[in-house]
Scaffold this motif. Sequence first.
Motif, PDB file in Angstrom:
ATOM      1  N   ILE A  45     -13.684 -17.179   2.488  1.00 55.65           N
ATOM      2  CA  ILE A  45     -13.148 -16.897   0.954  1.00 55.65           C
ATOM      3  C   ILE A  45     -13.718 -17.977  -0.062  1.00 55.65           C
ATOM      4  O   ILE A  45     -13.354 -19.062   0.046  1.00 55.65           O
ATOM      5  N   GLU A  46     -14.334 -17.525  -1.067  1.00 58.94           N
ATOM      6  CA  GLU A  46     -14.714 -18.182  -1.983  1.00 58.94           C
ATOM      7  C   GLU A  46     -14.221 -17.792  -3.463  1.00 58.94           C
ATOM      8  O   GLU A  46     -13.840 -18.608  -4.552  1.00 58.94           O
ATOM      9  N   LYS A  47     -13.653 -16.647  -3.604  1.00 63.64           N
ATOM     10  CA  LYS A  47     -13.157 -16.225  -4.743  1.00 63.64           C
ATOM     11  C   LYS A  47     -11.640 -15.776  -4.414  1.00 63.64           C
ATOM     12  O   LYS A  47     -11.323 -14.869  -3.663  1.00 63.64           O
ATOM     13  N   VAL A  48     -10.825 -15.810  -5.526  1.00 65.95           N
ATOM     14  CA  VAL A  48      -9.292 -15.360  -5.464  1.00 65.95           C
ATOM     15  C   VAL A  48      -9.268 -14.765  -6.772  1.00 65.95           C
ATOM     16  O   VAL A  48      -8.940 -15.438  -7.654  1.00 65.95           O
ATOM     17  N   PRO A  49      -9.325 -13.396  -6.935  1.00 64.73           N
ATOM     18  CA  PRO A  49      -8.993 -12.869  -8.235  1.00 64.73           C
ATOM     19  C   PRO A  49      -7.632 -12.733  -8.676  1.00 64.73           C
ATOM     20  O   PRO A  49      -6.864 -12.575  -7.698  1.00 64.73           O
ATOM     21  N   ALA A  50      -7.297 -12.761  -9.870  1.00 65.19           N
ATOM     22  CA  ALA A  50      -5.990 -12.610 -10.106  1.00 65.19           C
ATOM     23  C   ALA A  50      -5.193 -11.467  -9.734  1.00 65.19           C
ATOM     24  O   ALA A  50      -3.935 -11.290  -9.580  1.00 65.19           O
ATOM     25  N   GLU A  51      -5.912 -10.332  -9.788  1.00 67.42           N
ATOM     26  CA  GLU A  51      -5.559  -8.876  -9.248  1.00 67.42           C
ATOM     27  C   GLU A  51      -4.935  -9.200  -7.682  1.00 67.42           C
ATOM     28  O   GLU A  51      -4.298  -8.039  -7.416  1.00 67.42           O
ATOM     29  N   ALA A  52      -5.579  -9.851  -7.091  1.00 64.85           N
ATOM     30  CA  ALA A  52      -5.125  -9.892  -5.522  1.00 64.85           C
ATOM     31  C   ALA A  52      -3.712 -10.753  -5.399  1.00 64.85           C
ATOM     32  O   ALA A  52      -3.208 -10.585  -4.277  1.00 64.85           O
ATOM     33  N   LEU A  53      -2.959 -11.097  -6.309  1.00 62.09           N
ATOM     34  CA  LEU A  53      -1.813 -11.916  -6.366  1.00 62.09           C
ATOM     35  C   LEU A  53      -0.466 -10.776  -6.628  1.00 62.09           C
ATOM     36  O   LEU A  53      -0.423 -10.356  -7.701  1.00 62.09           O
ATOM     37  N   GLU A 107     -13.649 -12.632  -0.001  1.00 58.52           N
ATOM     38  CA  GLU A 107     -12.928 -12.759  -1.546  1.00 58.52           C
ATOM     39  C   GLU A 107     -11.552 -12.202  -0.933  1.00 58.52           C
ATOM     40  O   GLU A 107     -11.422 -11.401   0.017  1.00 58.52           O
ATOM     41  N   LEU A 108     -10.451 -12.542  -1.673  1.00 58.74           N
ATOM     42  CA  LEU A 108      -9.355 -12.321  -1.258  1.00 58.74           C
ATOM     43  C   LEU A 108      -9.016 -10.755  -1.893  1.00 58.74           C
ATOM     44  O   LEU A 108      -9.268 -10.649  -3.030  1.00 58.74           O
ATOM     45  N   PRO A 109      -8.806  -9.702  -1.192  1.00 57.97           N
ATOM     46  CA  PRO A 109      -8.800  -8.270  -1.568  1.00 57.97           C
ATOM     47  C   PRO A 109      -8.126  -8.140  -2.927  1.00 57.97           C
ATOM     48  O   PRO A 109      -6.943  -8.276  -2.634  1.00 57.97           O
ATOM     49  N   ALA A 110      -8.638  -7.534  -3.790  1.00 56.34           N
ATOM     50  CA  ALA A 110      -7.690  -7.090  -4.838  1.00 56.34           C
ATOM     51  C   ALA A 110      -6.765  -6.094  -4.618  1.00 56.34           C
ATOM     52  O   ALA A 110      -5.622  -6.202  -5.106  1.00 56.34           O
ATOM     53  N   CYS A 111      -6.846  -5.393  -3.752  1.00 57.42           N
ATOM     54  CA  CYS A 111      -5.994  -4.354  -3.326  1.00 57.42           C
ATOM     55  C   CYS A 111      -4.686  -5.023  -3.054  1.00 57.42           C
ATOM     56  O   CYS A 111      -3.438  -4.220  -2.877  1.00 57.42           O
ATOM     57  N   ILE A 112      -4.523  -6.054  -2.384  1.00 54.87           N
ATOM     58  CA  ILE A 112      -3.206  -6.955  -2.033  1.00 54.87           C
ATOM     59  C   ILE A 112      -2.327  -6.909  -2.978  1.00 54.87           C
ATOM     60  O   ILE A 112      -1.123  -6.683  -2.985  1.00 54.87           O
ATOM     61  N   GLY A 113      -2.589  -7.005  -4.366  1.00 54.24           N
ATOM     62  CA  GLY A 113      -1.795  -7.357  -5.460  1.00 54.24           C
ATOM     63  C   GLY A 113      -1.147  -5.892  -5.938  1.00 54.24           C
ATOM     64  O   GLY A 113      -0.200  -6.072  -6.813  1.00 54.24           O
ATOM     65  N   GLN A 114      -1.516  -4.929  -5.280  1.00 59.78           N
ATOM     66  CA  GLN A 114      -0.918  -3.607  -5.592  1.00 59.78           C
ATOM     67  C   GLN A 114       0.445  -3.282  -4.906  1.00 59.78           C
ATOM     68  O   GLN A 114       1.085  -2.307  -4.824  1.00 59.78           O
ATOM     69  N   CYS A 115       0.547  -4.247  -3.497  1.00 59.60           N
ATOM     70  CA  CYS A 115       1.617  -4.083  -2.721  1.00 59.60           C
ATOM     71  C   CYS A 115       2.761  -4.593  -3.253  1.00 59.60           C
ATOM     72  O   CYS A 115       3.097  -5.789  -3.301  1.00 59.60           O
ATOM     73  N   ALA A 125     -12.718  -9.152  12.831  1.00 55.17           N
ATOM     74  CA  ALA A 125     -14.024  -9.208  12.112  1.00 55.17           C
ATOM     75  C   ALA A 125     -13.926  -8.449  10.790  1.00 55.17           C
ATOM     76  O   ALA A 125     -15.009  -7.742  10.615  1.00 55.17           O
ATOM     77  N   LEU A 126     -13.028  -8.445  10.249  1.00 54.08           N
ATOM     78  CA  LEU A 126     -12.703  -7.645   9.002  1.00 54.08           C
ATOM     79  C   LEU A 126     -13.243  -8.551   7.689  1.00 54.08           C
ATOM     80  O   LEU A 126     -13.148  -9.622   7.796  1.00 54.08           O
ATOM     81  N   SER A 127     -13.561  -7.596   6.884  1.00 55.29           N
ATOM     82  CA  SER A 127     -14.291  -8.364   5.496  1.00 55.29           C
ATOM     83  C   SER A 127     -13.775  -7.821   4.282  1.00 55.29           C
ATOM     84  O   SER A 127     -13.917  -7.852   3.049  1.00 55.29           O
ATOM     85  N   SER A 128     -13.058  -6.346   4.671  1.00 57.70           N
ATOM     86  CA  SER A 128     -12.584  -5.758   3.581  1.00 57.70           C
ATOM     87  C   SER A 128     -10.981  -5.125   3.748  1.00 57.70           C
ATOM     88  O   SER A 128     -10.978  -4.799   5.105  1.00 57.70           O
ATOM     89  N   LEU A 129     -10.437  -4.672   3.103  1.00 57.00           N
ATOM     90  CA  LEU A 129      -9.088  -3.863   3.287  1.00 57.00           C
ATOM     91  C   LEU A 129      -9.150  -2.654   2.524  1.00 57.00           C
ATOM     92  O   LEU A 129      -9.854  -2.699   1.417  1.00 57.00           O
TER      93      LEU A 129
END
Length: 437
Positions: free
Chosen positions: A94-102, A73-81, A47-51
Amino acid sequence: MDTLAQLRAGQLTGITRLDLACGLTEFPREIFDLADSLEVLNLSGNALSSLPDDLHRLTRLRVLFCSDNLFTELPACIGQCAALTMIGFKANAIEKVPAEALPPLLRWLILTDNRIVELPEELGDRPYLQKLMLAGNRLQRLPERLSQCHRLELIRIAANQLSELPEWLLTLPSLTWLAYAGNPLETEADVAALDATTSIAWTELRLEQQLGEGASGVIHRATWARPGQAATPVAVKLYKGEMTSDGSPLHEMNACITAGLHPNLIRVEGRIADHPEQQAGLVMQLIDPSYRNLAALPSLASCTRDVYTEDTRFSANVALRMARGIASVAEHLHDQGITHGDLYGHNILWNEHGDCLLGDFGAASFHATSDSLESRALQRIEVRAFGVLLGELLERIDSGLSDAERARLEALQQRCCQPDVLARPGFSEILGLLDIQ
């Protein structure tokens, strides 16, 4: 499945994969204690909603699954991995996919069954992107910069709101498996064929043992007792009615029916009527137990390529019989205005004589039967899938093929996989070139 108690007790030190599904509402910070070894993290079914913003501390993390959670929302922190190549966030909200999450090395992205209306153009700036699963969203367009993704081989965009297939999509040099059913752009199925299909009363069927289960449904062995006739052994597939990675199971059922009869297709006897829970289903030919799957599904490592057992070997006659059978049924489907969308070894049943059946229409889509640049391109994309399969068969032939014959078949395989989509041969020509005896 691992447990939170094991994690907190330090009993999982050194593991490379962690699977936690225990109603989590927050990311357990103890996961960071595994940073020196953890490569695959599966937090699906919580039941997670954030990382956490410092997720990048997991420096070895290559694969992240967070399906069936509560993300909007796809968590933006993923993009830093920096090492992350595969992301799975199926069935969230999920409604939003920020570029920073890629992340920069993104190879495989699963966003099936969400509420995404638009994707960032920056998705096209991920040169390693090979597999993109977007079925069951609200997309009205695809980012134009995806045209730069020359390694993209598989894309699932079924059950969205796309009114057209962009021209650049049909020219991608590596695109091999495409599913787009259930969009406004799709040519409607032949309603007459569906209406003409035999209806089989649920009361005439008696289910026996389960034969298999896939994303779209469950297959049982059954007996079919028609009034005044002896009971017939059949297979019954009951559809789950849920969105799969390929698209809607009901589109799969329609494609199975519309495909019609062919020696290399599993025969459909009819549609189930009056199921007590209104469940959709098909009654099909029962396959002889001598048939088995040609290959296993792609792995996390192989991404878009099937996995064959070490001892899978064929004579030339058996391999070419299978190649001709699959080319023939693909030509038949294209004549009906259907692309299979998942022409793979793992969807082929075969026996020791080289008899084969193409199954699993979960990714099938409809296109116009009239000749046009679009219909020709859609068909030639599937030709590339056949080329991949032909290459896999050629690699495993251990007898009966001369050097000259192998050279001819390898040349055909290369033509099927060449980057210029419209320059690939059609299945009619392929069948002629496969007749080398």
